[in-house]
Design an enzyme around this catalytic site. Structure first.
Site, PDB file in Angstrom:
ATOM      1  N   CYS A 109      -0.196  -0.027   7.655  1.00  0.00           N
ATOM      2  CA  CYS A 109      -0.907   0.494   6.138  1.00  0.00           C
ATOM      3  C   CYS A 109      -2.352   1.473   6.373  1.00  0.00           C
ATOM      4  O   CYS A 109      -2.636   2.187   5.669  1.00  0.00           O
ATOM      5  CB  CYS A 109      -1.013  -0.208   5.305  1.00  0.00           C
ATOM      6  SG  CYS A 109       0.734  -1.220   4.947  1.00  0.00           S
ATOM      7  N   ASP A 165      23.968 -40.040  -5.021  1.00  0.00           N
ATOM      8  CA  ASP A 165      24.089 -39.058  -5.930  1.00  0.00           C
ATOM      9  C   ASP A 165      24.992 -37.979  -5.467  1.00  0.00           C
ATOM     10  O   ASP A 165      25.433 -37.239  -6.312  1.00  0.00           O
ATOM     11  CB  ASP A 165      22.916 -38.570  -6.125  1.00  0.00           C
ATOM     12  CG  ASP A 165      21.885 -39.383  -6.932  1.00  0.00           C
ATOM     13  OD1 ASP A 165      22.454 -40.470  -7.328  1.00  0.00           O
ATOM     14  OD2 ASP A 165      20.621 -39.131  -6.899  1.00  0.00           O
ATOM     15  N   GLU A 170       0.856  -1.129  -0.181  1.00  0.00           N
ATOM     16  CA  GLU A 170       0.089  -0.127  -0.077  1.00  0.00           C
ATOM     17  C   GLU A 170       0.914   1.156  -0.019  1.00  0.00           C
ATOM     18  O   GLU A 170       0.509   2.157  -0.638  1.00  0.00           O
ATOM     19  CB  GLU A 170      -0.866  -0.088   1.254  1.00  0.00           C
ATOM     20  CG  GLU A 170      -1.984  -1.182   1.319  1.00  0.00           C
ATOM     21  CD  GLU A 170      -1.413  -2.312   1.960  1.00  0.00           C
ATOM     22  OE1 GLU A 170      -0.259  -2.707   2.101  1.00  0.00           O
ATOM     23  OE2 GLU A 170      -2.071  -2.984   2.685  1.00  0.00           O
TER      24      GLU A 170
HETATM   25  C1  AOF Z   1       0.100  -5.198   4.428  1.00  0.00           C
HETATM   26  N1  AOF Z   1       0.696  -5.054   3.299  1.00  0.00           N
HETATM   27  O1  AOF Z   1       2.262  -5.275   1.771  1.00  0.00           O
HETATM   28  C2  AOF Z   1       2.161  -6.698   3.797  1.00  0.00           C
HETATM   29  C3  AOF Z   1       1.618  -7.032   5.078  1.00  0.00           C
HETATM   30  O2  AOF Z   1       7.245  -6.946  10.019  1.00  0.00           O
HETATM   31  P1  AOF Z   1       6.375  -5.979   8.818  1.00  0.00           P
HETATM   32  O3  AOF Z   1       6.088  -4.641   9.349  1.00  0.00           O
HETATM   33  O4  AOF Z   1       6.941  -6.003   7.265  1.00  0.00           O
HETATM   34  O5  AOF Z   1       4.740  -6.753   8.747  1.00  0.00           O
HETATM   35  C4  AOF Z   1       4.560  -8.144   8.597  1.00  0.00           C
HETATM   36  C5  AOF Z   1       3.189  -8.488   8.788  1.00  0.00           C
HETATM   37  O6  AOF Z   1       2.373  -7.649   7.923  1.00  0.00           O
HETATM   38  C6  AOF Z   1       3.046  -9.821   8.000  1.00  0.00           C
HETATM   39  O7  AOF Z   1       3.073 -10.829   8.997  1.00  0.00           O
HETATM   40  C7  AOF Z   1       1.440  -9.491   7.596  1.00  0.00           C
HETATM   41  O8  AOF Z   1       0.515  -9.696   8.637  1.00  0.00           O
HETATM   42  C8  AOF Z   1       1.414  -8.246   7.002  1.00  0.00           C
HETATM   43  N2  AOF Z   1       1.745  -8.043   5.546  1.00  0.00           N
HETATM   44  N3  AOF Z   1       0.458  -6.314   5.232  1.00  0.00           N
HETATM   45  O9  AOF Z   1      -0.829  -4.360   4.872  1.00  0.00           O
HETATM   46  C9  AOF Z   1       1.806  -5.496   2.786  1.00  0.00           C
HETATM   47  N4  AOF Z   1       3.259  -7.560   3.457  1.00  0.00           N
HETATM   48 ZN    ZN Z   2       1.034  -3.258   6.013  1.00  0.00          ZN
END
Ligand code: AOF
Ligand code: ZN
Length: 379
Positions: free
Chosen positions: A90, A206, A58
């Site tokens: 986000c 292998d 986002e």
């Molecule tokens: C979103 N958008 O593009 C993603 C999300 O450690 P952080 O801050 O990167 O957070 C990771 C967590 O955020 C992940 O476990 C999942 O719940 C969420 N991922 N969320 O809004 C994103 N990649």
């Molecule tokens: Zn996020």
């Protein structure tokens, strides 16, 4: 909503899903997420989560907007997060940007989000629609969901077989059943997973390297050997190269301490796991890989190991490369000799495969039937 608007939501979500998959192999153990920002039918910006620890989809999409996103709609493949992890929430970024509508494909199974992102958006007056192309999004992030909910990685069993389902001849010769394009494809998969699992039989027969030597390397997989009695020779290439790619050996708790110390001195990691009625407790080994936050493991064989995983119901997905040749011979191994199916109705079934041609060979990619995203039956 008119049917035109519904079709439009799907088209834009499809676009977001295509962006999301670009993160494959680079974002895990995070999910793959894509986002498209749209106003009055015009795409203002788009983006995807591109690497672990990096900004979320986002935020990138908002940053890429060619005009102010105020009043726009955001199409996201996963529920926007609502807590500060390695990056700020986000939800706040979307609200600060003045986004008026959020269309998401699925909720985030992460217990720190799970519906709270949607609730926060709605509380702030944003219109939220959930479930557009949900099946596709759940399929894409099934490994993330499984790791999040069950603490275990997604297990892909991979093998190359003749038309009559043989992995090798009765003398053990298997080089090569499939063509170079098929083998290149298999290397590409190695380049995106967290672990590659083989049995000690394959190592002794292998002396494989199990590295990704063709195609894009997106992460370096840990090479995992199932070796109850620690028969792995210190001269094996998996041992001599373990400084450049990690090698982890699962053994029985009563394996020789002298052998363990020798492998550890050579740079391998040795991890004892318990036993179940058929041998090493593979479920326990998967729990350990899950604790290490591995999202995808590729089980490459040989026949014994494939069969052990299949028979215990620990496989989520199979990649079967089929070559146009016959090997024959009852003594030649297949991938599932440990499965004893009395009635066809009781056979281990897979969903409809995605089939792809690779040179003269065919690749079948299929998931075990009846898996619910992240909530597989046995695995
Ligand atoms: C979103 N958008 O593009 C993603 C999300 O450690 P952080 O801050 O990167 O957070 C990771 C967590 O955020 C992940 O476990 C999942 O719940 C969420 N991922 N969320 O809004 C994103 N990649
Ligand atoms: Zn996020």
């Amino acid at each position: 909503m008119t049917s035109g608007e519904v079709a439009d939501d799907e088209r834009l979500m499809r676009r977001a899903l295509r962006l999301a998959i670009r993160g494959q192999g680079r974002v895990e153990p995070n999910p793959m997420v894509g986002c498209v920002i749209v106003r009055d039918g015009r795409v203002l910006g788009e983006g995807h989560h591109a690497r672990f620890g990096g900004p979320h989809a986002e935020v990138i999409a908002l940053r890429n907007c060619s005009a102010s996103p105020r009043g726009a709609a955001a199409f996201v493949t996963l529920e926007p997060c609502c807590y500060t992890g390695k990056t700020p929430p986000c939800v706040e970024a979307l609200l600060a940007a003045g986004v008026r509508r959020v269309v998401a494909a699925m909720p985030d199974p992460n217990p720190r989000v799970r519906g709270r992102g949607f609730a926060a958006l709605r509380r702030a007056g944003v219109e939220v629609r959930v479930g557009v192309l949900r099946t596709d999004a759940e399929r894409l992030n099934a490994p993330f969901s499984k790791l999040t909910r069950r603490g275990r990685p997604w297990v892909i069993a991979k093998w190359a077989q003749s038309l009559d389902g043989k992995l090798a001849t009765a003398t053990g010769d298997s080089r090569w059943i499939t063509s170079p394009p098929a083998r290149r494809h298999a290397h590409q998969t190695r380049g995106r997973v967290d672990a590659i699992v083989v049995g000690i039989g394959t190592v002794l027969a292998d002396d494989p390297l199990l590295t990704c030597r063709h195609g894009r390397l997106r992460r370096v997989a840990t090479r995992v050997v199932l070796d109850s009695r620690l028969r792995m020779p210190p001269r094996a290439r998996l041992v001599t190269t373990c400084r450049s790619a990690p090698t982890l050996v699962f053994c029985s708790p009563v394996a020789s301490v002298r052998r363990r110390l020798r492998l550890e001195a050579a740079g391998c990691e040795v991890c004892p796991v318990g036993r179940d009625k058929d041998g090493l407790a593979l479920a326990e080994a998967l729990d350990e890989l899950g604790r290490r936050k591995m999202s995808n493991v590729l089980v490459e064989g040989g026949p014994r190991v494939l069969s052990d995983f299949l028979q215990r119901g620990l496989v989520d997905e199979a990649h079967v490369y089929v070559a146009p040749l016959l090997i024959g011979d009852r003594a030649a191994p297949g991938p599932a000799s440990g499965l004893h199916t009395r009635r066809v109705a009781d056979a281990l079934r897979f969903d409809e495969p995605r089939v792809r041609r690779l040179g003269p060979d065919w690749l079948f990619v299929q998931r075990v039937a009846g898996l619910r995203a992240g909530l597989p039956g046995g695995g």
